[in-house]
Write an enzyme that holds these catalytic residues in place. Sequence first.
Site, PDB file in Angstrom:
ATOM      1  N   ASP A  87       7.138  23.640  63.320  1.00  0.00           N
ATOM      2  CA  ASP A  87       6.785  22.810  64.471  1.00  0.00           C
ATOM      3  C   ASP A  87       5.612  21.895  64.143  1.00  0.00           C
ATOM      4  O   ASP A  87       4.742  22.261  63.345  1.00  0.00           O
ATOM      5  CB  ASP A  87       6.430  23.740  65.650  1.00  0.00           C
ATOM      6  CG  ASP A  87       6.439  22.996  66.978  1.00  0.00           C
ATOM      7  OD1 ASP A  87       6.986  21.866  67.038  1.00  0.00           O
ATOM      8  OD2 ASP A  87       5.892  23.526  67.953  1.00  0.00           O
ATOM      9  N   GLY A 117       6.316  15.831  65.034  1.00  0.00           N
ATOM     10  CA  GLY A 117       6.081  14.682  65.923  1.00  0.00           C
ATOM     11  C   GLY A 117       4.587  14.403  66.046  1.00  0.00           C
ATOM     12  O   GLY A 117       4.139  13.250  65.929  1.00  0.00           O
ATOM     13  N   ARG A 118       3.790  15.461  66.235  1.00  0.00           N
ATOM     14  CA  ARG A 118       2.343  15.288  66.398  1.00  0.00           C
ATOM     15  C   ARG A 118       1.695  14.788  65.107  1.00  0.00           C
ATOM     16  O   ARG A 118       0.774  13.975  65.126  1.00  0.00           O
ATOM     17  CB  ARG A 118       1.696  16.614  66.850  1.00  0.00           C
ATOM     18  CG  ARG A 118       1.820  16.828  68.357  1.00  0.00           C
ATOM     19  CD  ARG A 118       1.510  18.239  68.725  1.00  0.00           C
ATOM     20  NE  ARG A 118       2.592  19.135  68.338  1.00  0.00           N
ATOM     21  CZ  ARG A 118       2.468  20.446  68.186  1.00  0.00           C
ATOM     22  NH1 ARG A 118       1.288  21.010  68.358  1.00  0.00           N
ATOM     23  NH2 ARG A 118       3.509  21.185  67.855  1.00  0.00           N
ATOM     24  N   ARG A 149       7.887   9.267  65.295  1.00  0.00           N
ATOM     25  CA  ARG A 149       8.100  10.714  65.152  1.00  0.00           C
ATOM     26  C   ARG A 149       8.921  11.066  63.905  1.00  0.00           C
ATOM     27  O   ARG A 149       8.658  12.069  63.241  1.00  0.00           O
ATOM     28  CB  ARG A 149       8.845  11.249  66.400  1.00  0.00           C
ATOM     29  CG  ARG A 149       8.006  11.274  67.664  1.00  0.00           C
ATOM     30  CD  ARG A 149       8.849  11.775  68.819  1.00  0.00           C
ATOM     31  NE  ARG A 149       9.410  13.082  68.517  1.00  0.00           N
ATOM     32  CZ  ARG A 149       8.740  14.225  68.607  1.00  0.00           C
ATOM     33  NH1 ARG A 149       7.492  14.218  69.025  1.00  0.00           N
ATOM     34  NH2 ARG A 149       9.323  15.368  68.320  1.00  0.00           N
ATOM     35  N   HIS A 201       9.250  14.065  60.591  1.00  0.00           N
ATOM     36  CA  HIS A 201      10.387  14.873  60.110  1.00  0.00           C
ATOM     37  C   HIS A 201      10.601  14.628  58.609  1.00  0.00           C
ATOM     38  O   HIS A 201      10.892  15.548  57.857  1.00  0.00           O
ATOM     39  CB  HIS A 201      11.664  14.523  60.883  1.00  0.00           C
ATOM     40  CG  HIS A 201      11.553  14.827  62.356  1.00  0.00           C
ATOM     41  ND1 HIS A 201      11.031  16.007  62.825  1.00  0.00           N
ATOM     42  CD2 HIS A 201      11.888  14.101  63.459  1.00  0.00           C
ATOM     43  CE1 HIS A 201      11.048  16.010  64.146  1.00  0.00           C
ATOM     44  NE2 HIS A 201      11.554  14.866  64.555  1.00  0.00           N
ATOM     45  N   TRP A 235      19.222  18.825  71.185  1.00  0.00           N
ATOM     46  CA  TRP A 235      20.146  17.742  71.578  1.00  0.00           C
ATOM     47  C   TRP A 235      19.561  16.911  72.717  1.00  0.00           C
ATOM     48  O   TRP A 235      20.050  15.833  73.026  1.00  0.00           O
ATOM     49  CB  TRP A 235      21.514  18.300  72.008  1.00  0.00           C
ATOM     50  CG  TRP A 235      22.275  18.954  70.902  1.00  0.00           C
ATOM     51  CD1 TRP A 235      22.473  20.293  70.728  1.00  0.00           C
ATOM     52  CD2 TRP A 235      22.938  18.322  69.792  1.00  0.00           C
ATOM     53  NE1 TRP A 235      23.206  20.539  69.594  1.00  0.00           N
ATOM     54  CE2 TRP A 235      23.513  19.334  69.008  1.00  0.00           C
ATOM     55  CE3 TRP A 235      23.098  16.982  69.395  1.00  0.00           C
ATOM     56  CZ2 TRP A 235      24.233  19.070  67.846  1.00  0.00           C
ATOM     57  CZ3 TRP A 235      23.820  16.710  68.233  1.00  0.00           C
ATOM     58  CH2 TRP A 235      24.378  17.743  67.477  1.00  0.00           C
ATOM     59  N   ARG A 258      16.786  15.484  72.694  1.00  0.00           N
ATOM     60  CA  ARG A 258      15.925  14.429  72.138  1.00  0.00           C
ATOM     61  C   ARG A 258      16.667  13.090  72.081  1.00  0.00           C
ATOM     62  O   ARG A 258      17.894  13.048  72.148  1.00  0.00           O
ATOM     63  CB  ARG A 258      15.472  14.835  70.728  1.00  0.00           C
ATOM     64  CG  ARG A 258      14.596  16.052  70.782  1.00  0.00           C
ATOM     65  CD  ARG A 258      13.977  16.386  69.454  1.00  0.00           C
ATOM     66  NE  ARG A 258      13.123  17.553  69.637  1.00  0.00           N
ATOM     67  CZ  ARG A 258      12.072  17.845  68.905  1.00  0.00           C
ATOM     68  NH1 ARG A 258      11.731  17.060  67.908  1.00  0.00           N
ATOM     69  NH2 ARG A 258      11.353  18.910  69.147  1.00  0.00           N
ATOM     70  N   LEU A 260      16.904  33.560  45.841  1.00  0.00           N
ATOM     71  CA  LEU A 260      16.532  33.301  47.238  1.00  0.00           C
ATOM     72  C   LEU A 260      17.738  32.821  48.050  1.00  0.00           C
ATOM     73  O   LEU A 260      18.468  31.923  47.627  1.00  0.00           O
ATOM     74  CB  LEU A 260      15.452  32.208  47.290  1.00  0.00           C
ATOM     75  CG  LEU A 260      15.063  31.739  48.697  1.00  0.00           C
ATOM     76  CD1 LEU A 260      14.228  32.791  49.417  1.00  0.00           C
ATOM     77  CD2 LEU A 260      14.295  30.419  48.637  1.00  0.00           C
ATOM     78  N   ARG A 317       5.134  30.574  62.644  1.00  0.00           N
ATOM     79  CA  ARG A 317       5.308  29.379  63.465  1.00  0.00           C
ATOM     80  C   ARG A 317       4.114  28.466  63.234  1.00  0.00           C
ATOM     81  O   ARG A 317       2.975  28.875  63.437  1.00  0.00           O
ATOM     82  CB  ARG A 317       5.437  29.696  64.954  1.00  0.00           C
ATOM     83  CG  ARG A 317       5.628  28.407  65.761  1.00  0.00           C
ATOM     84  CD  ARG A 317       5.979  28.616  67.212  1.00  0.00           C
ATOM     85  NE  ARG A 317       6.290  27.306  67.783  1.00  0.00           N
ATOM     86  CZ  ARG A 317       7.221  27.065  68.684  1.00  0.00           C
ATOM     87  NH1 ARG A 317       7.949  28.040  69.174  1.00  0.00           N
ATOM     88  NH2 ARG A 317       7.438  25.840  69.126  1.00  0.00           N
ATOM     89  N   GLU A 374       6.927  40.972  62.171  1.00  0.00           N
ATOM     90  CA  GLU A 374       5.506  40.605  62.298  1.00  0.00           C
ATOM     91  C   GLU A 374       5.414  39.098  62.530  1.00  0.00           C
ATOM     92  O   GLU A 374       6.111  38.324  61.855  1.00  0.00           O
ATOM     93  CB  GLU A 374       4.752  40.968  61.003  1.00  0.00           C
ATOM     94  CG  GLU A 374       4.723  42.438  60.691  1.00  0.00           C
ATOM     95  CD  GLU A 374       3.917  43.234  61.725  1.00  0.00           C
ATOM     96  OE1 GLU A 374       2.918  42.712  62.232  1.00  0.00           O
ATOM     97  OE2 GLU A 374       4.311  44.389  62.009  1.00  0.00           O
TER      98      GLU A 374
END
Length: 253
Positions: free
Chosen positions: A33, A36-37, A46, A50, A82, A84, A144, A201, A220
């Site tokens: 997250d 955009g900021r 924005r 990304h 969706w 957005r 991985l 996050r 966790e």
Amino acid sequence: MSMKIPFLKNKQSKELFHYPEDNIPEHISIIMDGNGRWAHKRGMPRVAGHKEGVSAVVKIVKAAVKCKVKVLTLYTFSTENWKRPKPEIDFILRLPKEFLHIYLPDLIANNVRIEVIGDRANLPAHTWEALQYAIERTRHNDGLQLNFALNYGSRSEMLSAMKEMFADVNDAKLSLADVDEKRFSEYLYTAGMTDPDLLIRTGGEKRLSNFLLWQLAYTEFWFTDVLWPDFSEKEFLRALEEYRKRKRRYGGI
Ligand code: FPP
């Protein structure tokens, strides 16, 4: 460090990091997250956030390979995204193809297996075709496992799992008496995977946003204010260090 990873050749790899060798989370899931900021702070559109977010993905995949993490699940596009503006949606859904176009050879060389969790039905054909190709090409890799959660929403995942399970009960392929947590898990997109040990996050918010609600029952959590495009290998290792200090009791004492 292995020469097989051209994407290791960036500024950060010259820094001396301590890579933990024990008590590594087997499965790490990340809510990426703050794109955009990140862009807004720089007076950029924005989508620039990304785009920069892809560079952070590259760094973190690389770090996960080095730390021998088994599964990395990245929340890339949710069923709620969706809502957005269409140009932003189109931009995000072009990123997997662009990423794979550049990095698939490196991922293959590093034994990474690509997977997707989510409802592929509404994804644009070009997004799904690029991913399908990568899934196919990396099918036999056992390093991985890199899961892209795309058009993913946990509630819709559980609802479709329930519908499928009831259909099997209805068709006498499954007896209601045999339904338990393990059996139900087999109907989820994450069937066969271990539950995440660690959820990260970025971006300062402290919520799950409909991500892996079933699978995160004993995970966790680690939150950081760092915006995803700024999330670095150093920050990732900080999360692993914190995880190593946690005592996991799974409801016991
Ligand atoms: C959330 O930040 C981010 C997304 C919805 C998109 C995530 C996508 C990437 C990080 C790139 C994916 C990379 C590959 C390789 C496919 P936000 O836009 O909600 O940020 P904000 O809260 O600051 O507005």
